[in-house]
Write a protein that holds these residues in place. Structure first.
Motif, mmCIF file in Angstrom:
data_model
loop_
_atom_site.group_PDB
_atom_site.id
_atom_site.type_symbol
_atom_site.label_atom_id
_atom_site.label_comp_id
_atom_site.label_asym_id
_atom_site.label_seq_id
_atom_site.Cartn_x
_atom_site.Cartn_y
_atom_site.Cartn_z
ATOM 1 N N GLN A 41 -23.706 -36.963 92.008
ATOM 2 C CA GLN A 41 -23.454 -35.839 92.907
ATOM 3 C C GLN A 41 -24.198 -34.595 92.442
ATOM 4 O OE1 GLN A 41 -19.184 -35.507 92.920
ATOM 5 N NE2 GLN A 41 -18.945 -36.988 94.565
ATOM 6 N N PHE A 42 -24.622 -33.805 93.420
ATOM 7 C CA PHE A 42 -25.234 -32.509 93.111
ATOM 8 C C PHE A 42 -24.809 -31.530 94.192
ATOM 9 C CE2 PHE A 42 -28.641 -29.334 93.361
ATOM 10 C CZ PHE A 42 -28.634 -28.907 92.045
ATOM 11 N N SER A 43 -24.253 -30.419 93.772
ATOM 12 C CA SER A 43 -23.790 -29.414 94.731
ATOM 13 C C SER A 43 -24.212 -28.039 94.253
ATOM 14 C CB SER A 43 -22.261 -29.486 94.867
ATOM 15 O OG SER A 43 -21.792 -28.489 95.751
ATOM 16 N N ASN A 44 -24.824 -27.289 95.142
ATOM 17 C CA ASN A 44 -25.248 -25.939 94.782
ATOM 18 C C ASN A 44 -25.346 -25.064 96.017
ATOM 19 O OD1 ASN A 44 -27.595 -27.082 95.891
ATOM 20 N ND2 ASN A 44 -28.912 -25.768 94.690
ATOM 21 N N ASP A 45 -25.398 -23.772 95.793
ATOM 22 C CA ASP A 45 -25.769 -22.801 96.822
ATOM 23 C C ASP A 45 -27.081 -22.174 96.381
ATOM 24 O OD1 ASP A 45 -23.584 -23.081 98.560
ATOM 25 O OD2 ASP A 45 -22.351 -21.754 97.347
ATOM 26 N N TRP A 46 -27.908 -21.777 97.319
ATOM 27 C CA TRP A 46 -29.208 -21.224 96.945
ATOM 28 C C TRP A 46 -29.759 -20.341 98.068
ATOM 29 C CZ3 TRP A 46 -33.184 -22.241 100.275
ATOM 30 C CH2 TRP A 46 -33.008 -23.331 101.148
ATOM 31 N N PHE A 47 -30.691 -19.493 97.696
ATOM 32 C CA PHE A 47 -31.498 -18.786 98.692
ATOM 33 C C PHE A 47 -32.825 -18.377 98.060
ATOM 34 C CE2 PHE A 47 -28.617 -15.609 96.839
ATOM 35 C CZ PHE A 47 -29.461 -14.566 96.489
ATOM 36 N N HIS A 48 -33.865 -18.363 98.879
ATOM 37 C CA HIS A 48 -35.183 -17.875 98.466
ATOM 38 C C HIS A 48 -35.350 -16.455 98.993
ATOM 39 C CE1 HIS A 48 -36.931 -22.231 98.278
ATOM 40 N NE2 HIS A 48 -36.175 -21.939 97.251
ATOM 41 N N PHE A 49 -36.030 -15.631 98.255
ATOM 42 C CA PHE A 49 -36.222 -14.253 98.705
ATOM 43 C C PHE A 49 -37.457 -13.656 98.031
ATOM 44 C CE2 PHE A 49 -33.840 -14.197 94.824
ATOM 45 C CZ PHE A 49 -34.164 -13.026 94.158
ATOM 46 N N SER A 79 -20.390 -17.529 96.207
ATOM 47 C CA SER A 79 -20.701 -18.466 97.290
ATOM 48 C C SER A 79 -20.341 -17.880 98.646
ATOM 49 C CB SER A 79 -19.946 -19.788 97.085
ATOM 50 O OG SER A 79 -20.458 -20.503 95.985
ATOM 51 N N LEU A 80 -19.232 -17.158 98.706
ATOM 52 C CA LEU A 80 -18.807 -16.542 99.960
ATOM 53 C C LEU A 80 -19.821 -15.506 100.433
ATOM 54 C CD1 LEU A 80 -16.698 -16.233 102.167
ATOM 55 C CD2 LEU A 80 -15.504 -14.579 100.708
ATOM 56 N N ILE A 81 -20.370 -14.738 99.509
ATOM 57 C CA ILE A 81 -21.383 -13.743 99.879
ATOM 58 C C ILE A 81 -22.620 -14.438 100.455
ATOM 59 C CG2 ILE A 81 -22.929 -11.940 99.023
ATOM 60 C CD1 ILE A 81 -20.783 -11.247 96.944
ATOM 61 N N ILE A 82 -23.030 -15.558 99.845
ATOM 62 C CA ILE A 82 -24.186 -16.301 100.352
ATOM 63 C C ILE A 82 -23.915 -16.818 101.764
ATOM 64 C CG2 ILE A 82 -25.596 -18.378 100.040
ATOM 65 C CD1 ILE A 82 -25.427 -17.975 97.058
ATOM 66 N N LYS A 83 -22.714 -17.330 102.005
ATOM 67 C CA LYS A 83 -22.367 -17.819 103.343
ATOM 68 C C LYS A 83 -22.428 -16.696 104.373
ATOM 69 C CE LYS A 83 -19.454 -21.636 101.764
ATOM 70 N NZ LYS A 83 -18.083 -22.178 101.643
ATOM 71 N N ASN A 84 -21.907 -15.532 104.007
ATOM 72 C CA ASN A 84 -21.969 -14.389 104.925
ATOM 73 C C ASN A 84 -23.409 -13.961 105.181
ATOM 74 O OD1 ASN A 84 -19.184 -14.219 105.202
ATOM 75 N ND2 ASN A 84 -18.942 -12.813 103.488
ATOM 76 N N MET A 85 -24.226 -14.002 104.135
ATOM 77 C CA MET A 85 -25.626 -13.629 104.263
ATOM 78 C C MET A 85 -26.365 -14.606 105.190
ATOM 79 S SD MET A 85 -28.153 -12.588 101.135
ATOM 80 C CE MET A 85 -27.815 -14.071 100.213
ATOM 81 N N CYS A 86 -26.063 -15.907 105.034
ATOM 82 C CA CYS A 86 -26.685 -16.905 105.910
ATOM 83 C C CYS A 86 -26.251 -16.721 107.367
ATOM 84 C CB CYS A 86 -26.322 -18.309 105.431
ATOM 85 S SG CYS A 86 -27.143 -18.789 103.901
ATOM 86 N N TYR A 87 -24.977 -16.440 107.551
ATOM 87 C CA TYR A 87 -24.477 -16.216 108.912
ATOM 88 C C TYR A 87 -25.241 -15.072 109.579
ATOM 89 C CZ TYR A 87 -21.566 -14.376 112.659
ATOM 90 O OH TYR A 87 -21.130 -13.882 113.862
ATOM 91 N N LEU A 94 -27.485 -7.123 116.055
ATOM 92 C CA LEU A 94 -28.509 -6.084 116.190
ATOM 93 C C LEU A 94 -29.029 -5.614 114.840
ATOM 94 C CD1 LEU A 94 -30.064 -4.214 118.101
ATOM 95 C CD2 LEU A 94 -28.125 -2.608 117.977
ATOM 96 N N TYR A 95 -28.123 -5.491 113.852
ATOM 97 C CA TYR A 95 -28.517 -4.950 112.541
ATOM 98 C C TYR A 95 -28.462 -6.027 111.457
ATOM 99 C CZ TYR A 95 -27.784 -0.579 115.041
ATOM 100 O OH TYR A 95 -27.846 0.437 115.957
ATOM 101 N N LYS A 96 -28.818 -7.247 111.832
ATOM 102 C CA LYS A 96 -28.676 -8.353 110.877
ATOM 103 C C LYS A 96 -29.567 -8.170 109.640
ATOM 104 C CE LYS A 96 -31.999 -11.707 112.784
ATOM 105 N NZ LYS A 96 -32.123 -13.109 113.273
ATOM 106 N N ALA A 97 -30.760 -7.620 109.799
ATOM 107 C CA ALA A 97 -31.647 -7.425 108.649
ATOM 108 C C ALA A 97 -31.027 -6.468 107.639
ATOM 109 C CB ALA A 97 -33.010 -6.913 109.107
ATOM 110 N N ASP A 98 -30.430 -5.396 108.139
ATOM 111 C CA ASP A 98 -29.758 -4.444 107.252
ATOM 112 C C ASP A 98 -28.561 -5.101 106.580
ATOM 113 O OD1 ASP A 98 -31.479 -2.288 107.897
ATOM 114 O OD2 ASP A 98 -30.368 -1.965 109.745
ATOM 115 N N SER A 99 -27.828 -5.917 107.338
ATOM 116 C CA SER A 99 -26.648 -6.580 106.778
ATOM 117 C C SER A 99 -27.043 -7.557 105.680
ATOM 118 C CB SER A 99 -25.879 -7.321 107.878
ATOM 119 O OG SER A 99 -25.369 -6.421 108.831
ATOM 120 N N VAL A 100 -28.117 -8.329 105.911
ATOM 121 C CA VAL A 100 -28.582 -9.280 104.902
ATOM 122 C C VAL A 100 -28.987 -8.551 103.627
ATOM 123 C CG1 VAL A 100 -30.424 -10.898 104.316
ATOM 124 C CG2 VAL A 100 -29.280 -11.070 106.522
ATOM 125 N N GLU A 101 -29.692 -7.433 103.783
ATOM 126 C CA GLU A 101 -30.109 -6.661 102.610
ATOM 127 C C GLU A 101 -28.906 -6.149 101.821
ATOM 128 O OE1 GLU A 101 -32.853 -2.766 101.435
ATOM 129 O OE2 GLU A 101 -32.739 -3.451 103.517
#
Length: 235
Positions: A41-49, A79-87, A94-101
Motif C-alpha cells: 500500500q502507498f497513500s499520500n497527498d501531494w501538489f506541484h507548484f 491534508s484538509l488544507i490540500i483538499k480545500n485547495m484542490c476544491y 470568482l476568486y479561486k486563484a486568490d483562495s488557492v494562494e
C-alpha cells in the motif's frame, strides 16, 4: 510537496532510505523525485507548484527543509488544507486563484508550526534523537526492540520515554514497532516467495505462530491469505 501517510522507500543521493508514515518531503525544483511504496500500500497527498523569488523567501523564513524526509506526526490538518485547495483550484469560484494562494500560504505556515511546535522545542534535542530512533525501528524491524532498551539509548526513564514518544509521533513506541514489522512483512509477502517462517524471522519474530497471530490481528487475514490476495490483484 508530499505528505506520506504510509511507509515509503526514497532514493536520496543514490541511497535507498525507508521512511516512516506521517512524514513530508518538500522537493526543490529540479531535484529527482525517486520514491516508491514500501509494501503493498502507498497513500499520500501531494501538489506541484511554482513560486516567485518573494515566495521562496517566505518559505525560507518559515525554516522548512527541502529535499529531506521529515516525520511530523498527525497529518489530518494539513491534508484538509490540500483538499480545500484542490476544491478551489477546480471550482468556478470568482476568486479561486486568490483562495488557492491563501490556502497554500496557510499550508506552509501550519507545516512550519508542526515542525517547530512547542512539543518539539520543549523536548530539546530529544525530538531529533527520537526521529533517528524511529527511522532505525522502520529500517531494522528485525531487531529485538524493547522499551527498556530504547529508553536506555536516550538515557531516559521508561515512563518519560514512552510519554514523549507518543506525544511527538501520536503512537506508542511498541505499537510503532509492530507497525514497522507489519509493513516489512507486507513488503516481503508481496515481493518475494520466501517461506512464512523466514519472513517472521526477518521481521523480528522468534515464533512463527506469534507473527501469524499478530499479522492476522492487524490485517484481518493470515500472511498466506494476504499473499494470495496481492497475487490475485496483480494478475
Amino acid at each position: 510537496m508530499l505528505l506520506l501517510k504510509t511507509p515509503a522507500i526514497f532514493t536520496l543521493n543514490g541511497e535507498d532510505r525507508i521512511t516512516e508514515p506521517d512524514s513530508f518531503m518538500l522537493y526543490r525544483e529540479g531535484t529527482p523525485q525517486l520514491y516508491r511504496a514500501y509494501g503493498a500500500q502507498f497513500s499520500n497527498d501531494w501538489f506541484h507548484f511554482s513560486i516567485s523569488d518573494d515566495e521562496m523567501n517566505f518559505l525560507e523564513a518559515l525554516d522548512i527543509p527541502f529535499d529531506t524526509v521529515v516525520p511530523i506526526g498527525n497529518l489530518n490538518g494539513l491534508s484538509l488544507i490540500i483538499k480545500n485547495m484542490c476544491y478551489e483550484n477546480y471550482s468556478s469560484n470568482l476568486y479561486k486563484a486568490d483562495s488557492v494562494e491563501l490556502y497554500m500560504k496557510l499550508f506552509f505556515i501550519k507545516l512550519s508550526e508542526k515542525i517547530h511546535s512547542t512539543v518539539q522545542e520543549g523536548s530539546g534535542s530529544y525530538y531529533e534523537k527520537l526521529s533517528i530512533l524511529r527511522s532505525q525501528i522502520y529500517n531494522m524491524p528485525y531487531q529485538d526492540w524493547s522499551i527498556e532498551g530504547l529508553a536506555h539509548q536516550l538515557t531516559m526513564s521508561k515512563s518519560y520515554f514512552q510519554h514523549l514518544y507518543k506525544e511527538i509521533f501520536g503512537i506508542s513506541v511498541m505499537n510503532d514497532v509492530i507497525q514497522s514489522r507489519m509493513e516489512h512483512a507486507k513488503y516481503l509477502l508481496s515481493t518475494t516467495d520466501m517461506h512464512i517462517t523466514q519472513i517472521a524471522e526477518l521481521c523480528g519474530y522468534k515464533c512463527e505462530l506469534h507473527f501469524m497471530r499478530q499479522f492476522k490481528a492487524r490485517m484481518q487475514m493470515t500472511p498466506s491469505e494476504y499473499r494470495r490476495r496481492i497475487a490475485n490483484e496483480e494478475s
